[in-house]
Design a protein around this motif. Structure first.
Motif, short mmCIF file in Angstrom:
data_model
loop_
_atom_site.label_atom_id
_atom_site.label_comp_id
_atom_site.label_asym_id
_atom_site.label_seq_id
_atom_site.Cartn_x
_atom_site.Cartn_y
_atom_site.Cartn_z
N ASP A 1 -4.75 12.67 -4.55
CA ASP A 1 -4.80 13.95 -3.63
C ASP A 1 -5.16 12.95 -1.71
N LEU A 2 -4.63 14.48 -1.06
CA LEU A 2 -4.77 14.32 -0.08
C LEU A 2 -5.72 13.40 0.67
N PRO A 3 -7.22 13.40 0.54
CA PRO A 3 -8.15 12.44 1.13
C PRO A 3 -7.97 11.38 1.37
N TYR A 4 -7.66 11.10 -0.31
CA TYR A 4 -7.47 9.53 -0.72
C TYR A 4 -6.46 8.89 -0.65
N GLY A 5 -5.54 9.71 -0.17
CA GLY A 5 -3.68 9.23 0.38
C GLY A 5 -4.10 9.04 1.57
N VAL A 6 -5.07 9.85 2.76
CA VAL A 6 -4.83 9.51 4.64
C VAL A 6 -5.54 8.42 4.30
N ILE A 7 -7.06 8.05 3.29
CA ILE A 7 -7.82 6.83 3.24
C ILE A 7 -7.19 6.24 3.04
N GLY A 8 -6.23 6.16 2.28
CA GLY A 8 -5.78 4.38 1.59
C GLY A 8 -4.50 4.12 3.42
N HIS A 9 -4.00 5.54 3.72
CA HIS A 9 -2.86 5.63 4.74
C HIS A 9 -3.80 4.75 5.53
N GLU A 10 -4.46 5.52 6.49
CA GLU A 10 -5.54 5.09 7.70
C GLU A 10 -5.65 4.17 7.74
N GLY A 11 -6.06 3.59 6.20
CA GLY A 11 -7.37 1.75 5.86
C GLY A 11 -6.83 0.88 5.53
N SER A 12 -5.05 1.29 5.14
CA SER A 12 -4.18 0.39 5.22
C SER A 12 -4.04 -0.29 6.88
N THR A 13 -4.34 0.56 7.99
CA THR A 13 -3.68 0.87 9.29
C THR A 13 -4.81 -0.70 9.68
N ILE A 14 -6.68 0.35 10.05
CA ILE A 14 -7.38 -0.23 10.15
C ILE A 14 -7.69 -1.57 9.53
N LEU A 15 -6.93 -2.11 8.06
CA LEU A 15 -6.95 -3.21 7.80
C LEU A 15 -6.64 -4.72 8.12
N VAL A 16 -4.99 -4.37 8.75
CA VAL A 16 -4.10 -4.99 9.49
C VAL A 16 -4.53 -5.15 10.43
N VAL B 1 0.78 -0.97 0.04
CA VAL B 1 -0.27 -0.19 0.04
C VAL B 1 0.98 1.49 0.16
N ILE B 2 1.76 1.01 0.74
CA ILE B 2 2.67 1.71 1.30
C ILE B 2 3.42 2.96 -0.37
N ILE B 3 3.86 1.39 -1.09
CA ILE B 3 4.64 1.96 -2.51
C ILE B 3 3.39 2.33 -3.58
N LEU B 4 2.63 2.04 -3.44
CA LEU B 4 1.35 2.37 -4.17
C LEU B 4 1.11 3.48 -4.35
N LEU B 5 0.40 3.99 -3.10
CA LEU B 5 0.41 5.48 -2.55
C LEU B 5 1.72 6.43 -3.31
N ILE B 6 2.81 5.90 -3.16
CA ILE B 6 4.14 6.58 -3.60
C ILE B 6 3.67 6.79 -4.71
N LEU B 7 3.61 5.95 -5.37
CA LEU B 7 3.92 6.05 -6.45
C LEU B 7 2.94 7.12 -7.20
N SER B 8 1.21 7.03 -6.66
CA SER B 8 -0.01 7.39 -7.32
C SER B 8 0.54 9.01 -6.58
N ASN B 9 1.09 9.34 -5.86
CA ASN B 9 1.23 11.04 -5.45
C ASN B 9 2.38 10.72 -5.72
N PHE B 10 3.68 10.51 -6.32
CA PHE B 10 4.01 10.99 -7.44
C PHE B 10 3.78 11.27 -9.25
N LEU B 11 2.52 10.91 -9.48
CA LEU B 11 1.96 10.77 -10.81
C LEU B 11 1.07 11.92 -10.73
N GLN B 12 0.09 11.71 -9.25
CA GLN B 12 -0.64 13.43 -9.30
C GLN B 12 -1.86 13.16 -9.59
N VAL B 13 -2.03 11.76 -9.39
CA VAL B 13 -2.84 11.31 -9.04
C VAL B 13 -3.76 11.27 -7.92
#
Length: 639
Positions: free
Chosen positions: A615-630, A601-613
């Motif tokens: 946004d911060l809300p989705y980054g937070v959802i992805g980051h915190e969502g992955s935390t909740i899932l694990v 997930v971290i690698i996917l979020l970093i790549l998505s951020n670099f490609l500018q696709v």
């Protein structure tokens, strides 16, 4: 009333001091809990539209929860001149706040504060091990100088001093008996369940207990060089060694922080010049990177799984002193067991009563028990207990009785002299002829034989043995099915060790082990097999428990064994070890799943951020969502 006032004041001061001490010891845990409460209140305020109040509460959560870790991170950075994960987490939390995401930053602080509190608690517990050992060593000794006796501190004793040790007292330092005979309980040193009779020129060890007679001992070692002190030093040495996992984490920590911070620093400038991003966009993407690259989900991959597994184990009577020990259980290749009190019951029991063919075994047993009940020797107690359970008759009162230290006891009943004791006490030739030398066969089975002589005739013998627990055999068989190699370490002689090893189903035994020998054997087993566990219950097992990759103690073991061990069985049920190994394998499997998922997930979020696709809300959802899932995946271990 006037006398009561100072007492109440002193009691109040002591209570206040105790409270302050508890707050000091548990300060980090209290800060983490307070941080969590403030985050919850801040979240409620934010939901009800009170933005200012929520920011204030989040700021307080930052300060209270992050102070200890921030201080530790800054001090370590200054001392080692290298940034660490503590600094990265603080920066990530601040980065979240800068871009307006106070909740995420505060939660990051809370998770890190909680892990720090647990780490501090574990370290404080480990310091109790040495103090548990030190409490068993006497502080004073009765020194004899001519006709004068004086109580002196053990540190004042020197080689050659004569000390008097009375019944019930512990030996303060290693030495040699120069006067008197007695029976000493050496379980603290050798692990032997049966006390040893000692007389002139026999060696005694510090920490052992004098059971009956007074003895005068000439010291042969200063107090800081005794065998007992060596046990303490061995525990200290084993505890100071870092595990391979800890060394790897420390090495990984510096590299990870440098890479993340370097990439974030580059992200704050290079995209503006190379890709033509605006300064606002560049800074925005850099902050997102700092947030999504923070190892929140990675940290959550391990801690919740570990805590869930520890809770699961506790419900089944298995206590762990840290996740690292639970983790190592799945990698065990061999497991070593102490004998006395671990594989066996720890107390001698009567197994055979043999008498001349023309005599009644009950009558001979009655006489033997009637004589032995005047002794406090463990073998005598076992014989008396057996007679009480088997016979319904009253004991006989001997006309006279005489204790012969180191040999046995003599008594006279109805003008007939009886002797009960060792083979040499009643005549070795008579022992060989009795029942076709049955005593030799019993000895091969690991039994201790007590002989009974009436007048000049050997009329019977009683065999006793520290019996193997029934559950020990089943537990050993289960561990062997799991692919573990089993070894028994014991202070017993080779003959007894061989018999017990055969009964308990262990694959190998090592006899006549003093504490330092056990440590050496554990080190050799680690070299041969890799990860090795040690199971014990006595003070003499403490160094080996600390040296093994995983030290396992039974719940009814000594305090020092419980303090030194990494895993504790609340009941002396060795089958729980097999359950713990299975639990460890489940935990490690879930942790691997969490780590792979969180890194992905971290690698996917970093790549998505670099490609500018991203946004911060989705980054937070992805980051915190992955935390909740694990975390949810980890909670499966509670089942």
């Amino acid at each position: 009333m006037s006398a009561l006032v100072p007492f109440l004041e002193n009691r109040k001061e002591a209570t206040q001091g105790s409270i302050l001490e508890k707050i000091k010891v548990n300060g980090e845990l209290i800060a983490a809990i307070t941080c969590g409460i403030l985050i919850f209140l801040g979240w409620l305020m934010d939901k009800h539209g009170s933005a200012t109040s929520s920011v204030i509460l989040f700021l307080l959560a930052f300060v209270i929860g992050g102070f200890a870790k921030a201080k530790e991170g800054i001090e370590d950075t200054i001392e080692n001149k290298e940034l660490n994960v503590e600094m990265l987490m603080i920066m990530a939390a601040i980065g979240s706040a800068i871009i307006g995401y106070w909740t995420e930053g505060a939660i990051l602080i809370f998770i890190f504060a909680l892990s720090g509190a647990l780490e501090t608690y574990t370290m404080n517990k480990s310091h109790k091990e040495i103090s548990s050992l030190m409490e068993l060593q006497p502080e004073e000794a009765l020194r004899i100088t001519g006709d004068y006796e004086e109580r002196v501190h053990v540190s004042e004793l020197v080689i050659g001093d004569l000390i008097l040790i009375k019944p019930g007292e512990r030996v303060p330092s290693d030495g040699e008996i120069v006067k008197g005979t007695s029976t000493l309980d050496e379980a603290a040193i050798t692990g032997e369940s049966i006390p040893v009779s000692k007389g002139l020129k026999d060696e005694v060890f510090a920490g052992t207990v004098n059971l009956n007679g007074s003895i005068t001992v000439r010291l042969t070692k200063p107090s800081h060089e005794t065998l007992f002190q060596k046990i303490i030093e061995l525990v200290q040495s084993a505890q100071s060694e870092k595990s391979p996992s800890q060394l790897f984490i420390e090495k990984f920590e510096g590299t990870y922080v440098k890479v993340v911070l370097a990439v974030v620093a580059l992200m704050m400038f290079l995209p503006h010049f190379i890709l033509g991003w605006s300064w606002t966009e560049t800074f925005y993407r850099a902050m997102i990177l700092l947030v999504v690259a923070s190892p929140c989900a990675l940290v959550a991959s391990i801690m919740p799984a570990t805590l869930s597994a520890i809770s699961n184990g506790a419900r089944h009577g298995i206590l762990f002193k840290g996740g690292v020990h639970l983790e190592q259980l799945s990698d065990l290749q061999a497991i070593a067991f102490d004998k006395t009190g671990t594989l066996t019951n720890g107390k001698p029991e009567v197994t055979d009563v043999l008498v001349q063919d023309d005599l009644s075994s009950d009558e001979v047993l009655l006489v033997a028990a009637s004589i032995e009940r005047h002794s406090n020797h463990p073998l005598a107690n076992a014989i008396v207990k057996y007679a009480q359970q088997r016979l319904n008759e009253k004991f006989i009162d001997p006309d006279s009785i005489e204790d012969v230290p180191g040999w046995g006891v003599k008594a006279r009943i109805d003008l007939i002299e009886w002797k009960i004791g060792k083979s040499k006490f009643v005549g070795e030739e008579a022992v060989k002829q009795f029942k076709n030398n049955k005593a030799k066969e019993l000895a091969r089975e690991g039994k201790t034989v007590v002989f009974i002589q009436r007048g000049e005739e050997l009329v019977g013998m009683i065999a006793l043995k520290d019996l193997v627990r029934a559950e020990s055999k089943k537990a050993i068989d289960r561990l062997k099915k799991q692919g573990l190699y089993t070894i028994m370490l014991t202070g017993d002689n080779t003959q007894t060790a061989q018999a017990i090893a055969s009964e308990s189903h262990v694959q190998e035994y090592i006899a006549e082990c003093l504490p330092e020998n056990k440590v050496d054997h554990i080190k050799q087993l680690k070299e041969k097999y890799g990860n090795v566990a040690m199971v014990g219950d006595g003070i003499n097992d403490a160094p080996a428990l600390a040296t093994a990759n995983v030290g396992i103690s039974v719940g009814d073991g000594t305090d020092v064994a419980l303090e030194t061990a990494d895993m504790i069985l609340m009941k002396n049920d060795l089958s729980r070890i097999s359950d713990a190994v299975n639990l460890s394998k489940r935990m490690n499997r879930i942790i691997k799943q969490n780590i792979v998922f969180s890194i992905g997930v971290i690698i996917l979020l970093i790549l998505s951020n670099f490609l500018q696709v991203l946004d911060l809300p989705y980054g937070v959802i992805g980051h915190e969502g992955s935390t909740i899932l694990v975390i949810l995946n980890s909670l499966r271990l509670l089942k």
